[in-house]
Scaffold this active site. Structure first.
Site, short mmCIF file in Angstrom:
data_model
loop_
_atom_site.label_atom_id
_atom_site.label_comp_id
_atom_site.label_asym_id
_atom_site.label_seq_id
_atom_site.Cartn_x
_atom_site.Cartn_y
_atom_site.Cartn_z
N ASN A 152 6.16 -2.29 4.83
CA ASN A 152 4.83 -2.51 4.27
C ASN A 152 3.70 -2.16 5.24
O ASN A 152 2.58 -1.93 4.81
CB ASN A 152 4.71 -3.99 3.85
CG ASN A 152 3.31 -4.42 3.54
OD1 ASN A 152 2.79 -4.16 2.46
ND2 ASN A 152 2.65 -5.08 4.49
N TYR B 293 -3.98 9.39 4.01
CA TYR B 293 -3.25 8.25 3.43
C TYR B 293 -2.42 8.71 2.23
O TYR B 293 -1.25 8.33 2.08
CB TYR B 293 -4.26 7.18 3.04
CG TYR B 293 -3.70 5.96 2.36
CD1 TYR B 293 -3.01 5.00 3.08
CD2 TYR B 293 -3.90 5.75 1.00
CE1 TYR B 293 -2.50 3.86 2.46
CE2 TYR B 293 -3.41 4.61 0.37
CZ TYR B 293 -2.71 3.68 1.10
OH TYR B 293 -2.22 2.56 0.48
N LYS C 56 1.65 8.46 1.84
CA LYS C 56 2.27 7.68 0.77
C LYS C 56 3.11 8.55 -0.17
O LYS C 56 4.12 8.08 -0.71
CB LYS C 56 1.19 6.93 -0.02
CG LYS C 56 0.53 5.81 0.77
CD LYS C 56 1.55 4.78 1.25
CE LYS C 56 0.91 3.53 1.81
NZ LYS C 56 1.91 2.57 2.33
N THR D 218 -7.17 -6.06 -0.45
CA THR D 218 -6.77 -6.23 0.94
C THR D 218 -7.84 -5.61 1.84
O THR D 218 -8.80 -5.01 1.36
CB THR D 218 -5.42 -5.54 1.24
OG1 THR D 218 -5.61 -4.11 1.17
CG2 THR D 218 -4.35 -5.95 0.24
#
Length: 301
Positions: A100, A171, A175, A205
């Site tokens: 994670n 990013y 991913k 988050t």
């Protein structure tokens, strides 16, 4: 305490805050012993000296669970190996790996520096590979010694990796790589009794509040659709014995909605039976594109 994961041992990386913290608490609530990993960095991946994993461990222990702190940099190959070994030494084995850990350095593509690209790719993509490589080797050896474990890996991809996200080229690339890694690992480790899946979580988050402030509000009629903990029950089930027939899947979670992603699949095709001439390609490819499904829109487009 639920017994869904009783007797099982888990590592959750990046679990000092946010989604990872929710995963660690959820797995522990279902009976798993948890290695709570957090390197203690800022949103941009800079060292802060904080040890948020300690408070998560304390919370688990206060509820009657078992947990230990780990502060490894998961993208460091040797530290990742030591983290896997810590789970084995502390709790007698390893059954569950939840990858994670991550951070963002969002920029438009033409403003992204080489250092920013390298840092984000390292923590997300290598930070998945290194723990998975060492855990996988352990499970392979256990299987060869006649002690095969019903092991589970849950990786963390993202809608950014599956559909793209404006201002998050680095990013998104990382991913997307994690989704591809999940497919290969599922095939390679399946012979040892290991399943490998990925989730694409949606949550409020540190990583999302700045990029999508409006979307992250998420409270509707008393249900907070953006609560990071919404993702964790799906992780708990994927980590269980009951999920032994589910592997190689990417599952998007948004509030109370779960979606099995199709990812890349073969669409319309035209086989000429010989080498194409450049003048033939345009009409043929345009016809195939017209017959194909419309791509999902890029986030932020």
């Amino acid at each position: 305490m639920s017994k869904l994961l009783e007797g099982r041992v888990a590592i959750v990386t990046g679990s000092g805050r946010g989604i990872g913290r929710a995963h660690a608490l959820e797995l522990a609530a279902h009976g798993a012993a948890v290695v709570v990993n957090d390197f203690g960095v800022s949103l941009a991946g800079e060292g802060t000296g904080e040890t948020p994993a300690d408070s998560v461990v304390a919370e688990i222990r206060a509820a009657g669970g078992r947990a230990v702190t780990n502060s490894a940099d998961v993208a460091d190959f040797e530290q990742a190996a030591a983290m896997v070994q810590q789970a084995i030494d502390e709790f007698g084995g390893l059954d569950i790996l939840v990858n994670n850990a991550g951070f963002v350095r969002d920029r438009m593509l033409v403003n992204t520096s080489e250092e920013e690209w390298d840092a984000v790719i390292r923590v997300h993509l290598k930070g998945h590979f290194a723990p998975l490589r060492h855990a996988g080797a352990y499970w392979r050896n256990e299987s060869k010694e006649g002690r095969a474990r019903a092991a589970r890996v849950i990786n963390t991809s993202s809608g950014a990796g599956l559909q793209g996200s404006v201002g998050q080229a680095t990013y998104s690339a990382a991913k997307a790589g994690i989704a591809g890694l999940t497919l290969v690992a599922a095939q390679e480790l399946g012979r040892y009794g290991v399943t490998v899946n990925a989730i694409a979580p949606v949550a409020r988050t540190r990583m999302t509040e700045g990029a999508f402030p409006d979307m992250m509000a998420g409270v509707d009629g008393g249900f907070d659709a953006m609560d990071p903990a919404n993702n964790s029950p799906i992780v708990a089930w994927l980590a269980s014995d009951d999920a032994g027939d589910v592997t190689g899947r990417v599952i998007e979670i948004e509030g109370g909605r779960i979606t099995v992603e199709n990812c890349w699949s073969h669409g319309p095709a035209n086989d000429l039976g010989s080498r194409w001439d450049a003048s033939q390609v345009g009409p043929a490819l345009r016809a195939l594109i017209a017959a194909a499904s419309t791509p999902e829109p890029v986030y932020g487009a």
